[in-house]
Design a protein around this motif. Structure first.
Motif, PDB file in Angstrom:
ATOM      1  N   ARG A 114       0.856  -1.184   0.000  1.00 35.50           N
ATOM      2  CA  ARG A 114       0.000   0.000   0.000  1.00 35.50           C
ATOM      3  C   ARG A 114       0.895   1.236   0.000  1.00 35.50           C
ATOM      4  O   ARG A 114       1.808   1.357   0.808  1.00 35.50           O
ATOM      5  CB  ARG A 114      -0.899  -0.004   1.220  1.00 35.50           C
ATOM      6  CG  ARG A 114      -1.843   1.158   1.277  1.00 35.50           C
ATOM      7  CD  ARG A 114      -2.907   0.912   2.333  1.00 35.50           C
ATOM      8  NE  ARG A 114      -3.671   2.090   2.636  1.00 35.50           N
ATOM      9  CZ  ARG A 114      -4.667   2.551   1.893  1.00 35.50           C
ATOM     10  NH1 ARG A 114      -5.010   1.915   0.799  1.00 35.50           N
ATOM     11  NH2 ARG A 114      -5.322   3.634   2.241  1.00 35.50           N
ATOM     12  N   HIS A 161      -1.794  11.721 -10.973  1.00 29.88           N
ATOM     13  CA  HIS A 161      -2.956  11.486 -11.830  1.00 29.88           C
ATOM     14  C   HIS A 161      -2.954  12.413 -13.055  1.00 29.88           C
ATOM     15  O   HIS A 161      -3.345  12.006 -14.145  1.00 29.88           O
ATOM     16  CB  HIS A 161      -4.245  11.614 -11.030  1.00 29.88           C
ATOM     17  CG  HIS A 161      -4.511  10.396 -10.200  1.00 29.88           C
ATOM     18  ND1 HIS A 161      -4.039  10.259  -8.911  1.00 29.88           N
ATOM     19  CD2 HIS A 161      -5.153   9.252 -10.491  1.00 29.88           C
ATOM     20  CE1 HIS A 161      -4.399   9.093  -8.445  1.00 29.88           C
ATOM     21  NE2 HIS A 161      -5.075   8.441  -9.384  1.00 29.88           N
ATOM     22  N   GLN A 185      -1.803   0.304 -15.147  1.00 31.03           N
ATOM     23  CA  GLN A 185      -1.555   0.957 -13.860  1.00 31.03           C
ATOM     24  C   GLN A 185      -1.049   2.394 -14.059  1.00 31.03           C
ATOM     25  O   GLN A 185      -1.416   3.289 -13.305  1.00 31.03           O
ATOM     26  CB  GLN A 185      -0.549   0.142 -13.029  1.00 31.03           C
ATOM     27  CG  GLN A 185      -1.090  -1.191 -12.553  1.00 31.03           C
ATOM     28  CD  GLN A 185      -2.315  -1.036 -11.677  1.00 31.03           C
ATOM     29  OE1 GLN A 185      -2.304  -0.271 -10.715  1.00 31.03           O
ATOM     30  NE2 GLN A 185      -3.382  -1.739 -12.014  1.00 31.03           N
ATOM     31  N   LYS A 215       2.483   2.713  -7.417  1.00 31.86           N
ATOM     32  CA  LYS A 215       3.299   1.497  -7.302  1.00 31.86           C
ATOM     33  C   LYS A 215       4.199   1.279  -8.514  1.00 31.86           C
ATOM     34  O   LYS A 215       5.115   0.471  -8.473  1.00 31.86           O
ATOM     35  CB  LYS A 215       2.409   0.273  -7.106  1.00 31.86           C
ATOM     36  CG  LYS A 215       1.641   0.316  -5.805  1.00 31.86           C
ATOM     37  CD  LYS A 215       0.743  -0.883  -5.680  1.00 31.86           C
ATOM     38  CE  LYS A 215      -0.073  -0.810  -4.412  1.00 31.86           C
ATOM     39  NZ  LYS A 215      -0.945  -1.971  -4.271  1.00 31.86           N
ATOM     40  N   THR A 219       1.084  -3.218 -16.456  1.00 29.39           N
ATOM     41  CA  THR A 219       1.814  -2.055 -15.927  1.00 29.39           C
ATOM     42  C   THR A 219       1.340  -0.780 -16.604  1.00 29.39           C
ATOM     43  O   THR A 219       1.152   0.250 -15.943  1.00 29.39           O
ATOM     44  CB  THR A 219       3.337  -2.238 -16.105  1.00 29.39           C
ATOM     45  OG1 THR A 219       3.734  -3.411 -15.406  1.00 29.39           O
ATOM     46  CG2 THR A 219       4.114  -1.034 -15.587  1.00 29.39           C
ATOM     47  N   SER A 228      -1.154   4.884 -10.799  1.00 30.00           N
ATOM     48  CA  SER A 228      -0.741   4.081  -9.647  1.00 30.00           C
ATOM     49  C   SER A 228       0.630   4.518  -9.125  1.00 30.00           C
ATOM     50  O   SER A 228       1.592   4.601  -9.886  1.00 30.00           O
ATOM     51  CB  SER A 228      -0.671   2.601 -10.028  1.00 30.00           C
ATOM     52  OG  SER A 228      -0.092   1.848  -8.978  1.00 30.00           O
ATOM     53  N   LYS A 237      -3.917   4.619 -14.740  1.00 29.70           N
ATOM     54  CA  LYS A 237      -4.696   4.881 -13.531  1.00 29.70           C
ATOM     55  C   LYS A 237      -3.964   5.798 -12.553  1.00 29.70           C
ATOM     56  O   LYS A 237      -4.533   6.221 -11.552  1.00 29.70           O
ATOM     57  CB  LYS A 237      -5.012   3.565 -12.806  1.00 29.70           C
ATOM     58  CG  LYS A 237      -5.969   2.670 -13.547  1.00 29.70           C
ATOM     59  CD  LYS A 237      -6.174   1.380 -12.759  1.00 29.70           C
ATOM     60  CE  LYS A 237      -7.066   0.415 -13.499  1.00 29.70           C
ATOM     61  NZ  LYS A 237      -7.214  -0.855 -12.750  1.00 29.70           N
ATOM     62  N   SER A 297      -0.556  12.988  -5.158  1.00 25.34           N
ATOM     63  CA  SER A 297      -1.573  12.155  -5.794  1.00 25.34           C
ATOM     64  C   SER A 297      -2.177  12.845  -7.013  1.00 25.34           C
ATOM     65  O   SER A 297      -2.295  12.248  -8.095  1.00 25.34           O
ATOM     66  CB  SER A 297      -2.674  11.821  -4.782  1.00 25.34           C
ATOM     67  OG  SER A 297      -3.660  11.023  -5.387  1.00 25.34           O
TER      68      SER A 297
END
Length: 130
Positions: free
Chosen positions: A5, A17, A50, A57, A47, A55, A53, A13
């Protein structure tokens, strides 16, 4: 396997995005599928999904490579300017007795604005060795 997480502050953030949206827009503008972008970046399509999105990570290098391939500007589009900027940042860090992790692996420089931003991040405690 336990899921990792990652929690980001609102500014980070939203920025991630926004970056993801610019990459997705660039991919669509080029007419590439996510599979095609994944192949060009050298990662799997999962990937790239992701990345789309936003992400946290996904490795930042993957975001940067995807962005460069679809035409999203990274600091500047001039490789020579980037080299000058990184050289300047390296010299500024040496003057401050700061050792930026990985900076020597990247040929180039950062300019006054980039150097100021880089040093602000460095002094915020990231990769700081005094």
């Amino acid at each position: 396997m336990k899921t990792r997480r990652v929690t980001l502050c609102p500014q980070a953030s939203l920025s991630l995005h926004l970056f993801a949206g610019l990459i997705e827009e660039g991919r669509l503008r080029k007419g590439w599928t996510r599979d095609e972008l994944a192949e060009r970046v050298g990662v799997g399509v999962v990937t790239i999904r992701q990345v789309a999105k936003g992400s946290p990570k996904v490795a930042i290098g993957t975001y940067f490579e995807a962005a460069a391939l679809v035409g999203v500007s990274l600091f500047t589009d001039s490789v020579d300017t980037l080299r000058r900027e990184f050289t300047g940042a390296r010299q500024a860090c040496q003057h401050l007795r700061v050792s930026p992790v990985g900076l020597d692996a990247i040929p180039g420089t950062l300019g006054d604005q980039g150097r100021s931003h880089y040093l602000a991040v460095m002094t915020a405690g990231l990769d700081l060795v005094v």
